[in-house]
Motif scaffolding. Structure first.
Motif, PDB file in Angstrom:
ATOM      1  N   ARG A  30      81.708  92.406  -5.704  1.00 22.28           N
ATOM      2  CA  ARG A  30      80.870  92.430  -4.494  1.00 22.28           C
ATOM      3  C   ARG A  30      81.665  91.967  -3.287  1.00 22.28           C
ATOM      4  O   ARG A  30      81.593  92.562  -2.211  1.00 22.28           O
ATOM      5  CB  ARG A  30      79.635  91.542  -4.677  1.00 22.28           C
ATOM      6  CG  ARG A  30      78.507  92.213  -5.420  1.00 22.28           C
ATOM      7  CD  ARG A  30      77.288  91.342  -5.532  1.00 22.28           C
ATOM      8  NE  ARG A  30      76.799  90.895  -4.230  1.00 22.28           N
ATOM      9  CZ  ARG A  30      75.892  89.934  -4.080  1.00 22.28           C
ATOM     10  NH1 ARG A  30      75.388  89.335  -5.142  1.00 22.28           N
ATOM     11  NH2 ARG A  30      75.488  89.581  -2.893  1.00 22.28           N
ATOM     12  N   GLY A  31      82.442  90.902  -3.464  1.00 26.37           N
ATOM     13  CA  GLY A  31      83.260  90.409  -2.363  1.00 26.37           C
ATOM     14  C   GLY A  31      84.342  91.398  -1.982  1.00 26.37           C
ATOM     15  O   GLY A  31      84.596  91.646  -0.796  1.00 26.37           O
ATOM     16  N   PHE A  32      84.979  91.987  -2.977  1.00 24.95           N
ATOM     17  CA  PHE A  32      86.069  92.929  -2.754  1.00 24.95           C
ATOM     18  C   PHE A  32      85.605  94.170  -2.001  1.00 24.95           C
ATOM     19  O   PHE A  32      86.342  94.735  -1.190  1.00 24.95           O
ATOM     20  CB  PHE A  32      86.669  93.320  -4.110  1.00 24.95           C
ATOM     21  CG  PHE A  32      87.808  94.283  -4.028  1.00 24.95           C
ATOM     22  CD1 PHE A  32      89.034  93.904  -3.494  1.00 24.95           C
ATOM     23  CD2 PHE A  32      87.669  95.578  -4.495  1.00 24.95           C
ATOM     24  CE1 PHE A  32      90.098  94.794  -3.426  1.00 24.95           C
ATOM     25  CE2 PHE A  32      88.730  96.474  -4.435  1.00 24.95           C
ATOM     26  CZ  PHE A  32      89.940  96.083  -3.893  1.00 24.95           C
ATOM     27  N   THR A  33      84.363  94.591  -2.243  1.00 24.16           N
ATOM     28  CA  THR A  33      83.845  95.804  -1.601  1.00 24.16           C
ATOM     29  C   THR A  33      83.041  95.519  -0.341  1.00 24.16           C
ATOM     30  O   THR A  33      82.699  96.446   0.390  1.00 24.16           O
ATOM     31  CB  THR A  33      82.965  96.602  -2.588  1.00 24.16           C
ATOM     32  OG1 THR A  33      81.904  95.767  -3.050  1.00 24.16           O
ATOM     33  CG2 THR A  33      83.786  97.115  -3.763  1.00 24.16           C
ATOM     34  N   ALA A  34      82.765  94.255  -0.062  1.00 29.14           N
ATOM     35  CA  ALA A  34      81.888  93.913   1.070  1.00 29.14           C
ATOM     36  C   ALA A  34      82.448  94.369   2.413  1.00 29.14           C
ATOM     37  O   ALA A  34      81.710  94.946   3.229  1.00 29.14           O
ATOM     38  CB  ALA A  34      81.625  92.410   1.096  1.00 29.14           C
ATOM     39  N   ASP A  35      83.723  94.113   2.658  1.00 27.39           N
ATOM     40  CA  ASP A  35      84.298  94.480   3.954  1.00 27.39           C
ATOM     41  C   ASP A  35      84.317  95.999   4.146  1.00 27.39           C
ATOM     42  O   ASP A  35      83.850  96.490   5.176  1.00 27.39           O
ATOM     43  CB  ASP A  35      85.695  93.876   4.101  1.00 27.39           C
ATOM     44  CG  ASP A  35      85.674  92.354   4.002  1.00 27.39           C
ATOM     45  OD1 ASP A  35      84.780  91.731   4.616  1.00 27.39           O
ATOM     46  OD2 ASP A  35      86.532  91.795   3.302  1.00 27.39           O
ATOM     47  N   PRO A  36      84.841  96.772   3.185  1.00 30.66           N
ATOM     48  CA  PRO A  36      84.779  98.232   3.349  1.00 30.66           C
ATOM     49  C   PRO A  36      83.346  98.749   3.452  1.00 30.66           C
ATOM     50  O   PRO A  36      83.080  99.675   4.229  1.00 30.66           O
ATOM     51  CB  PRO A  36      85.463  98.768   2.090  1.00 30.66           C
ATOM     52  CG  PRO A  36      86.359  97.677   1.654  1.00 30.66           C
ATOM     53  CD  PRO A  36      85.642  96.403   2.016  1.00 30.66           C
ATOM     54  N   ASP A  37      82.424  98.160   2.682  1.00 32.02           N
ATOM     55  CA  ASP A  37      81.023  98.597   2.768  1.00 32.02           C
ATOM     56  C   ASP A  37      80.493  98.436   4.196  1.00 32.02           C
ATOM     57  O   ASP A  37      79.796  99.310   4.699  1.00 32.02           O
ATOM     58  CB  ASP A  37      80.137  97.792   1.808  1.00 32.02           C
ATOM     59  CG  ASP A  37      80.293  98.212   0.353  1.00 32.02           C
ATOM     60  OD1 ASP A  37      80.978  99.220   0.076  1.00 32.02           O
ATOM     61  OD2 ASP A  37      79.737  97.507  -0.519  1.00 32.02           O
ATOM     62  N   ARG A  38      80.826  97.314   4.827  1.00 27.88           N
ATOM     63  CA  ARG A  38      80.383  97.078   6.212  1.00 27.88           C
ATOM     64  C   ARG A  38      80.985  98.116   7.156  1.00 27.88           C
ATOM     65  O   ARG A  38      80.301  98.659   8.008  1.00 27.88           O
ATOM     66  CB  ARG A  38      80.799  95.679   6.669  1.00 27.88           C
ATOM     67  CG  ARG A  38      79.722  94.633   6.548  1.00 27.88           C
ATOM     68  CD  ARG A  38      80.083  93.337   7.264  1.00 27.88           C
ATOM     69  NE  ARG A  38      81.301  92.717   6.746  1.00 27.88           N
ATOM     70  CZ  ARG A  38      81.364  91.984   5.628  1.00 27.88           C
ATOM     71  NH1 ARG A  38      80.268  91.790   4.921  1.00 27.88           N
ATOM     72  NH2 ARG A  38      82.502  91.457   5.230  1.00 27.88           N
ATOM     73  N   ILE A  39      82.259  98.393   6.985  1.00 28.87           N
ATOM     74  CA  ILE A  39      82.937  99.371   7.842  1.00 28.87           C
ATOM     75  C   ILE A  39      82.315 100.759   7.659  1.00 28.87           C
ATOM     76  O   ILE A  39      82.061 101.475   8.627  1.00 28.87           O
ATOM     77  CB  ILE A  39      84.453  99.407   7.521  1.00 28.87           C
ATOM     78  CG1 ILE A  39      85.105  98.075   7.916  1.00 28.87           C
ATOM     79  CG2 ILE A  39      85.133 100.581   8.214  1.00 28.87           C
ATOM     80  CD1 ILE A  39      86.508  97.862   7.345  1.00 28.87           C
ATOM     81  N   LEU A  40      82.054 101.132   6.410  1.00 26.43           N
ATOM     82  CA  LEU A  40      81.555 102.472   6.105  1.00 26.43           C
ATOM     83  C   LEU A  40      80.069 102.657   6.405  1.00 26.43           C
ATOM     84  O   LEU A  40      79.628 103.775   6.642  1.00 26.43           O
ATOM     85  CB  LEU A  40      81.820 102.805   4.636  1.00 26.43           C
ATOM     86  CG  LEU A  40      83.292 102.930   4.246  1.00 26.43           C
ATOM     87  CD1 LEU A  40      83.425 103.026   2.735  1.00 26.43           C
ATOM     88  CD2 LEU A  40      83.929 104.126   4.927  1.00 26.43           C
ATOM     89  N   SER A  41      79.315 101.558   6.410  1.00 19.23           N
ATOM     90  CA  SER A  41      77.864 101.685   6.595  1.00 19.23           C
ATOM     91  C   SER A  41      77.511 102.314   7.934  1.00 19.23           C
ATOM     92  O   SER A  41      76.562 103.086   8.031  1.00 19.23           O
ATOM     93  CB  SER A  41      77.172 100.334   6.442  1.00 19.23           C
ATOM     94  OG  SER A  41      77.518  99.485   7.523  1.00 19.23           O
ATOM     95  N   GLY A  42      78.278 102.021   8.955  1.00 23.89           N
ATOM     96  CA  GLY A  42      78.019 102.610  10.272  1.00 23.89           C
ATOM     97  C   GLY A  42      78.362 104.082  10.343  1.00 23.89           C
ATOM     98  O   GLY A  42      78.008 104.761  11.292  1.00 23.89           O
ATOM     99  N   MET A  43      79.047 104.575   9.333  1.00 21.43           N
ATOM    100  CA  MET A  43      79.459 105.978   9.310  1.00 21.43           C
ATOM    101  C   MET A  43      78.635 106.780   8.299  1.00 21.43           C
ATOM    102  O   MET A  43      78.898 107.962   8.093  1.00 21.43           O
ATOM    103  CB  MET A  43      80.939 106.068   8.929  1.00 21.43           C
ATOM    104  CG  MET A  43      81.840 105.229   9.800  1.00 21.43           C
ATOM    105  SD  MET A  43      83.536 105.226   9.192  1.00 21.43           S
ATOM    106  CE  MET A  43      84.039 106.840   9.743  1.00 21.43           C
ATOM    107  N   ALA A  44      77.689 106.140   7.641  1.00 25.70           N
ATOM    108  CA  ALA A  44      76.864 106.761   6.599  1.00 25.70           C
ATOM    109  C   ALA A  44      77.713 107.204   5.405  1.00 25.70           C
ATOM    110  O   ALA A  44      77.433 108.210   4.774  1.00 25.70           O
ATOM    111  CB  ALA A  44      76.048 107.922   7.162  1.00 25.70           C
ATOM    112  N   TYR A  45      78.771 106.440   5.113  1.00 23.84           N
ATOM    113  CA  TYR A  45      79.608 106.677   3.943  1.00 23.84           C
ATOM    114  C   TYR A  45      79.395 105.537   2.961  1.00 23.84           C
ATOM    115  O   TYR A  45      78.988 104.443   3.334  1.00 23.84           O
ATOM    116  CB  TYR A  45      81.097 106.711   4.303  1.00 23.84           C
ATOM    117  CG  TYR A  45      81.528 107.874   5.154  1.00 23.84           C
ATOM    118  CD1 TYR A  45      80.861 109.087   5.148  1.00 23.84           C
ATOM    119  CD2 TYR A  45      82.640 107.752   5.970  1.00 23.84           C
ATOM    120  CE1 TYR A  45      81.284 110.140   5.921  1.00 23.84           C
ATOM    121  CE2 TYR A  45      83.077 108.811   6.750  1.00 23.84           C
ATOM    122  CZ  TYR A  45      82.392 110.000   6.719  1.00 23.84           C
ATOM    123  OH  TYR A  45      82.818 111.041   7.489  1.00 23.84           O
ATOM    124  N   GLY A  46      79.760 105.808   1.718  1.00 31.40           N
ATOM    125  CA  GLY A  46      79.641 104.786   0.681  1.00 31.40           C
ATOM    126  C   GLY A  46      80.938 104.611  -0.076  1.00 31.40           C
ATOM    127  O   GLY A  46      81.997 105.084   0.332  1.00 31.40           O
TER     128      GLY A  46
END
Length: 165
Positions: A30-46
């Motif tokens: 969860r920690g490892f993916t948290a930063d990319p998830d935040r970056i991608l969320s604004g782009m509607a990517y997962g």
């Protein structure tokens, strides 16, 4: 290709210690993916988009079939992900030079920029964790991860690791 060592010195772990390790893996992921998830969320990517971008960056020109093997997803799922990445100008899909049925995948300039942003965030987290844990723990952690991989996964991992080092 080196195989993962083990067996000579049997290690006894209780079920409780194993449960704690499993839970630590869940929370670490969860920690490892948290930063990319935040970056991608604004782009509607997962995460599927992130994984595709990561491995296209690691092997420019990789084929769709190779990416399918690495990611272990269905063709339909990967096609959905690639379609959006191509439409949004992050991935370039080119007809194969030797086999016109193949599609070779490359990141565009925008794709390279996004991949760098995602990887920088994860490298910062890994670097900080490695500094806290120390060099012996870093080596041991990699050994544990490699030992958890199935033989085919490990072979793919070594192939990717060794061709881009």
């Amino acid at each position: 290709m080196p195989e993962v060592q083990g067996g000579e010195n049997l290690l006894f772990l209780t079920d409780e210690q194993l449960r704690q390790g499993i839970e630590a893996m869940f929370f670490a992921y969860r920690g490892f993916t948290a930063d990319p998830d935040r970056i991608l969320s604004g782009m509607a990517y997962g995460r599927a988009h992130h994984r595709a971008i990561h491995f296209i960056a690691r092997a420019p020109g990789t084929t769709v079939n190779n990416l399918l093997n690495i990611l272990g997803v269905t063709k339909q799922s990967l096609n959905r992900v690639l379609r959006t990445l191509v439409e949004d100008g992050l991935v370039d899909s080119r007809v194969g030079k030797n086999d016109k049925r193949e599609r070779n995948l490359f990141l565009t300039e925008d794709g390279v920029t996004l991949e760098r942003k995602l990887s920088d965030a994860q490298r910062a987290r890994m670097r900080a964790a490695y500094r806290v844990a120390g060099p012996d723990a870093v080596s041991g952690f990699r050994q544990v991860l490699e030992a958890m991989m199935d033989t085919d996964m490990r072979r793919q991992y070594y192939q990717i690791r060794d061709t881009s080092s």
